[in-house]
Design a protein around this motif. Sequence first.
Motif, mmCIF file in Angstrom:
data_model
loop_
_atom_site.group_PDB
_atom_site.id
_atom_site.type_symbol
_atom_site.label_atom_id
_atom_site.label_comp_id
_atom_site.label_asym_id
_atom_site.label_seq_id
_atom_site.Cartn_x
_atom_site.Cartn_y
_atom_site.Cartn_z
ATOM 1 N N ILE A 276 -8.500 4.433 -10.125
ATOM 2 C CA ILE A 276 -7.796 4.972 -8.971
ATOM 3 C C ILE A 276 -8.715 6.011 -8.341
ATOM 4 C CG2 ILE A 276 -5.751 6.174 -8.123
ATOM 5 C CD1 ILE A 276 -5.137 3.445 -9.311
ATOM 6 N N GLY A 277 -9.190 5.740 -7.126
ATOM 7 C CA GLY A 277 -10.063 6.687 -6.436
ATOM 8 C C GLY A 277 -11.368 6.947 -7.140
ATOM 9 N N GLY A 278 -11.849 5.976 -7.948
ATOM 10 C CA GLY A 278 -13.121 6.155 -8.631
ATOM 11 C C GLY A 278 -13.059 7.083 -9.830
ATOM 12 N N VAL A 279 -11.852 7.446 -10.241
ATOM 13 C CA VAL A 279 -11.672 8.350 -11.386
ATOM 14 C C VAL A 279 -11.334 7.521 -12.623
ATOM 15 C CG1 VAL A 279 -10.308 10.246 -12.329
ATOM 16 C CG2 VAL A 279 -10.892 10.220 -9.895
ATOM 17 N N THR B 283 -4.234 15.222 -7.231
ATOM 18 C CA THR B 283 -5.012 14.644 -6.141
ATOM 19 C C THR B 283 -4.320 13.386 -5.653
ATOM 20 O OG1 THR B 283 -7.082 15.495 -7.068
ATOM 21 C CG2 THR B 283 -7.258 13.738 -5.419
ATOM 22 N N GLU B 284 -4.186 13.263 -4.324
ATOM 23 C CA GLU B 284 -3.497 12.124 -3.740
ATOM 24 C C GLU B 284 -4.497 11.074 -3.277
ATOM 25 O OE1 GLU B 284 0.414 12.214 -1.239
ATOM 26 O OE2 GLU B 284 -1.260 12.265 0.191
ATOM 27 N N TYR B 285 -4.224 9.806 -3.631
ATOM 28 C CA TYR B 285 -5.094 8.701 -3.275
ATOM 29 C C TYR B 285 -4.302 7.648 -2.493
ATOM 30 C CZ TYR B 285 -7.949 10.653 -7.070
ATOM 31 O OH TYR B 285 -8.675 11.489 -7.880
ATOM 32 N N ASP B 286 -4.988 7.011 -1.539
ATOM 33 C CA ASP B 286 -4.423 5.844 -0.877
ATOM 34 C C ASP B 286 -4.726 4.623 -1.739
ATOM 35 O OD1 ASP B 286 -3.406 7.088 1.493
ATOM 36 O OD2 ASP B 286 -5.464 7.280 2.202
ATOM 37 N N VAL B 287 -3.698 3.847 -2.051
ATOM 38 C CA VAL B 287 -3.860 2.717 -2.959
ATOM 39 C C VAL B 287 -3.305 1.455 -2.320
ATOM 40 C CG1 VAL B 287 -3.245 1.753 -5.214
ATOM 41 C CG2 VAL B 287 -3.691 4.202 -4.991
ATOM 42 N N SER C 135 0.835 -1.206 0.000
ATOM 43 C CA SER C 135 0.000 0.000 0.000
ATOM 44 C C SER C 135 0.864 1.248 0.000
ATOM 45 C CB SER C 135 -0.937 0.007 1.216
ATOM 46 O OG SER C 135 -0.199 -0.013 2.414
ATOM 47 N N GLY C 136 0.288 2.323 -0.497
ATOM 48 C CA GLY C 136 0.991 3.595 -0.543
ATOM 49 C C GLY C 136 0.086 4.669 -1.104
ATOM 50 N N LYS C 137 0.671 5.775 -1.485
ATOM 51 C CA LYS C 137 -0.092 6.899 -2.012
ATOM 52 C C LYS C 137 0.248 7.124 -3.482
ATOM 53 C CE LYS C 137 -0.518 9.227 2.443
ATOM 54 N NZ LYS C 137 -1.968 8.907 2.566
ATOM 55 N N LEU C 138 -0.761 7.533 -4.225
ATOM 56 C CA LEU C 138 -0.617 7.789 -5.649
ATOM 57 C C LEU C 138 -1.251 9.136 -5.965
ATOM 58 C CD1 LEU C 138 -0.116 6.997 -8.647
ATOM 59 C CD2 LEU C 138 -2.286 5.771 -8.577
#
Length: 235
Positions: free
Chosen positions: A179-182, A19-23, A11-14
């Motif tokens: 990614i994040g629903g985008v 816009t930053e997402y937790d992935v 896991s990490g951030k993207l």
Amino acid sequence: MDARIEQVVTSGKLTLDDTEYDVENNTYIVGDDDEVIVIDPAYDAEAILSEVGDREVMAVLLTDGNEHHLNAVLEVAAAGEDDEENWAPIALHRADRLLWRDFFSRLAKEEEDEDDAKALRSIEPDIWLEDGGIFEIADVQLEIVHTPGHTPGSVCVISEQLGSLFSGDTLHRGRPGSIGGVYEDLRKQLNSIGALLTPLPKDLQILPGQGEETTVGEEDSRWETWGALAQESDD
């Protein structure tokens, strides 16, 4: 057949479009006791290489060129080898070359040493994936299917011998991958998913880039209902 599939969740951030997402990412290791191919390493190279152990990494396959699939790729390809000639080849679809170059250009800007920065800017994948391309590992074949939409160069990987489809972020359980629903190009992505699933056995296992596994039959039955998502994305 000695080939098997192992999974490592990291896991990490993207960051996409500022816009930053937790992935949470699924990395898959395909091979036997001696050799493996790594699909979509992300974030934690140490954890992935710990699962690989003393086996040789024969190739690293990337199902798309987004940041989370690139931030650990060099470490996994190197697998502890200092000499770049001994690194495993990295494979990406050419249509995601811009994503690759953007990522390594950003890394280069953070380098104080100009030689290191120049080296980062010059890095390219070793293999350009093509639709229908085949990789072999431990007596099984991995077939590349180009599935543009999530990114221009998104691909999925099918192994009939293992009864598995590695769908990356093209397709997640119960929904098109995102990614994040985008969604970058949802209509194209849905067309890719439909063309991918239709000819495949309904009991084929789907191993996605994020989340839990599913089957071709489950997702094929949902595919038509996702058209509403495409209309929403147009609005």
